[in-house]
Design a protein around this motif. Sequence first.
Motif, PDB file in Angstrom:
ATOM      1  N   MET A   1      -2.059 -14.776  -4.575  1.00 56.67           N
ATOM      2  CA  MET A   1      -2.523 -15.525  -5.715  1.00 56.67           C
ATOM      3  C   MET A   1      -4.029 -15.758  -5.604  1.00 56.67           C
ATOM      4  O   MET A   1      -4.727 -15.630  -6.583  1.00 56.67           O
ATOM      5  N   SER A   2      -4.501 -16.104  -4.423  1.00 55.43           N
ATOM      6  CA  SER A   2      -5.931 -16.382  -4.281  1.00 55.43           C
ATOM      7  C   SER A   2      -6.767 -15.114  -4.475  1.00 55.43           C
ATOM      8  O   SER A   2      -7.875 -15.183  -5.002  1.00 55.43           O
ATOM      9  N   ALA A   3      -6.220 -13.966  -4.092  1.00 58.78           N
ATOM     10  CA  ALA A   3      -6.939 -12.716  -4.334  1.00 58.78           C
ATOM     11  C   ALA A   3      -7.060 -12.443  -5.827  1.00 58.78           C
ATOM     12  O   ALA A   3      -8.074 -11.918  -6.284  1.00 58.78           O
ATOM     13  N   ALA A   4      -6.038 -12.823  -6.589  1.00 59.39           N
ATOM     14  CA  ALA A   4      -6.093 -12.657  -8.046  1.00 59.39           C
ATOM     15  C   ALA A   4      -7.153 -13.567  -8.651  1.00 59.39           C
ATOM     16  O   ALA A   4      -7.838 -13.173  -9.604  1.00 59.39           O
ATOM     17  N   VAL A   5      -7.300 -14.755  -8.107  1.00 60.39           N
ATOM     18  CA  VAL A   5      -8.351 -15.662  -8.589  1.00 60.39           C
ATOM     19  C   VAL A   5      -9.722 -15.084  -8.259  1.00 60.39           C
ATOM     20  O   VAL A   5     -10.616 -15.059  -9.116  1.00 60.39           O
ATOM     21  N   LEU A   6      -9.895 -14.590  -7.055  1.00 53.81           N
ATOM     22  CA  LEU A   6     -11.184 -14.008  -6.671  1.00 53.81           C
ATOM     23  C   LEU A   6     -11.504 -12.758  -7.476  1.00 53.81           C
ATOM     24  O   LEU A   6     -12.675 -12.484  -7.761  1.00 53.81           O
ATOM     25  N   ALA A   7     -10.470 -11.996  -7.848  1.00 50.02           N
ATOM     26  CA  ALA A   7     -10.687 -10.780  -8.637  1.00 50.02           C
ATOM     27  C   ALA A   7     -10.918 -11.084 -10.110  1.00 50.02           C
ATOM     28  O   ALA A   7     -11.292 -10.199 -10.874  1.00 50.02           O
ATOM     29  N   GLY A   8     -10.700 -12.336 -10.519  1.00 50.24           N
ATOM     30  CA  GLY A   8     -10.910 -12.716 -11.906  1.00 50.24           C
ATOM     31  C   GLY A   8      -9.694 -12.511 -12.787  1.00 50.24           C
ATOM     32  O   GLY A   8      -9.782 -12.658 -14.000  1.00 50.24           O
ATOM     33  N   LEU A   9      -8.555 -12.165 -12.197  1.00 48.36           N
ATOM     34  CA  LEU A   9      -7.336 -11.969 -12.982  1.00 48.36           C
ATOM     35  C   LEU A   9      -6.739 -13.291 -13.436  1.00 48.36           C
ATOM     36  O   LEU A   9      -6.096 -13.356 -14.474  1.00 48.36           O
ATOM     37  N   ILE A  10      -6.931 -14.318 -12.628  1.00 45.99           N
ATOM     38  CA  ILE A  10      -6.464 -15.667 -12.953  1.00 45.99           C
ATOM     39  C   ILE A  10      -7.682 -16.570 -12.977  1.00 45.99           C
ATOM     40  O   ILE A  10      -8.518 -16.529 -12.069  1.00 45.99           O
ATOM     41  N   LEU A  27      -7.496 -15.142   5.233  1.00 47.19           N
ATOM     42  CA  LEU A  27      -6.875 -15.646   6.454  1.00 47.19           C
ATOM     43  C   LEU A  27      -5.440 -16.092   6.224  1.00 47.19           C
ATOM     44  O   LEU A  27      -4.511 -15.530   6.806  1.00 47.19           O
ATOM     45  N   TRP A  28      -5.234 -17.080   5.382  1.00 49.13           N
ATOM     46  CA  TRP A  28      -3.907 -17.692   5.269  1.00 49.13           C
ATOM     47  C   TRP A  28      -2.891 -16.806   4.569  1.00 49.13           C
ATOM     48  O   TRP A  28      -1.736 -16.745   4.974  1.00 49.13           O
ATOM     49  N   ASP A  29      -3.275 -16.120   3.512  1.00 50.10           N
ATOM     50  CA  ASP A  29      -2.327 -15.252   2.816  1.00 50.10           C
ATOM     51  C   ASP A  29      -1.846 -14.095   3.706  1.00 50.10           C
ATOM     52  O   ASP A  29      -0.643 -13.833   3.772  1.00 50.10           O
ATOM     53  N   PRO A  30      -2.745 -13.406   4.432  1.00 47.59           N
ATOM     54  CA  PRO A  30      -2.250 -12.360   5.333  1.00 47.59           C
ATOM     55  C   PRO A  30      -1.376 -12.916   6.461  1.00 47.59           C
ATOM     56  O   PRO A  30      -0.385 -12.286   6.850  1.00 47.59           O
ATOM     57  N   LEU A  31      -1.714 -14.097   6.990  1.00 49.71           N
ATOM     58  CA  LEU A  31      -0.874 -14.692   8.031  1.00 49.71           C
ATOM     59  C   LEU A  31       0.502 -15.032   7.489  1.00 49.71           C
ATOM     60  O   LEU A  31       1.520 -14.843   8.170  1.00 49.71           O
ATOM     61  N   PHE A  32       0.573 -15.526   6.264  1.00 49.80           N
ATOM     62  CA  PHE A  32       1.853 -15.816   5.640  1.00 49.80           C
ATOM     63  C   PHE A  32       2.663 -14.530   5.487  1.00 49.80           C
ATOM     64  O   PHE A  32       3.860 -14.501   5.761  1.00 49.80           O
ATOM     65  N   LEU A  33       2.023 -13.452   5.075  1.00 48.14           N
ATOM     66  CA  LEU A  33       2.705 -12.171   4.927  1.00 48.14           C
ATOM     67  C   LEU A  33       3.265 -11.685   6.265  1.00 48.14           C
ATOM     68  O   LEU A  33       4.398 -11.197   6.335  1.00 48.14           O
ATOM     69  N   VAL A  34       2.500 -11.828   7.330  1.00 43.57           N
ATOM     70  CA  VAL A  34       2.962 -11.420   8.662  1.00 43.57           C
ATOM     71  C   VAL A  34       4.163 -12.264   9.083  1.00 43.57           C
ATOM     72  O   VAL A  34       5.156 -11.735   9.596  1.00 43.57           O
ATOM     73  N   ARG A  35       4.103 -13.583   8.850  1.00 45.45           N
ATOM     74  CA  ARG A  35       5.212 -14.461   9.228  1.00 45.45           C
ATOM     75  C   ARG A  35       6.476 -14.142   8.446  1.00 45.45           C
ATOM     76  O   ARG A  35       7.576 -14.092   9.015  1.00 45.45           O
ATOM     77  N   VAL A  36       6.350 -13.924   7.160  1.00 43.74           N
ATOM     78  CA  VAL A  36       7.522 -13.609   6.336  1.00 43.74           C
ATOM     79  C   VAL A  36       8.095 -12.251   6.732  1.00 43.74           C
ATOM     80  O   VAL A  36       9.312 -12.095   6.836  1.00 43.74           O
ATOM     81  N   THR A  37       7.242 -11.283   6.998  1.00 41.36           N
ATOM     82  CA  THR A  37       7.705  -9.966   7.423  1.00 41.36           C
ATOM     83  C   THR A  37       8.447 -10.064   8.758  1.00 41.36           C
ATOM     84  O   THR A  37       9.505  -9.449   8.930  1.00 41.36           O
TER      85      THR A  37
END
Length: 54
Positions: A1-10, A27-37
């Motif tokens: 979601m934060s990448a979408a904000v930075l890209a201007g999509l949101i 930092l946090w979004d990739p760490l969350f992805l690693v934990r969920v995976t």
Amino acid sequence: MSAAVLAGLIRPDGGYDLEAMRGHAYLWDPLFLVRVTALVLSLWLARRSSVGAR
């Protein structure tokens, strides 16, 4: 979601803190992805081993 904000999509109505968004996106979004995976993989492996034990 934060990448979408930075890209201007949101575009949040109240604006956003650029540094906080960068922290989440890089930092946090990739760490969350690693934990969920890791969680999904461990559950899948545990299911496979328990099915074979029957």
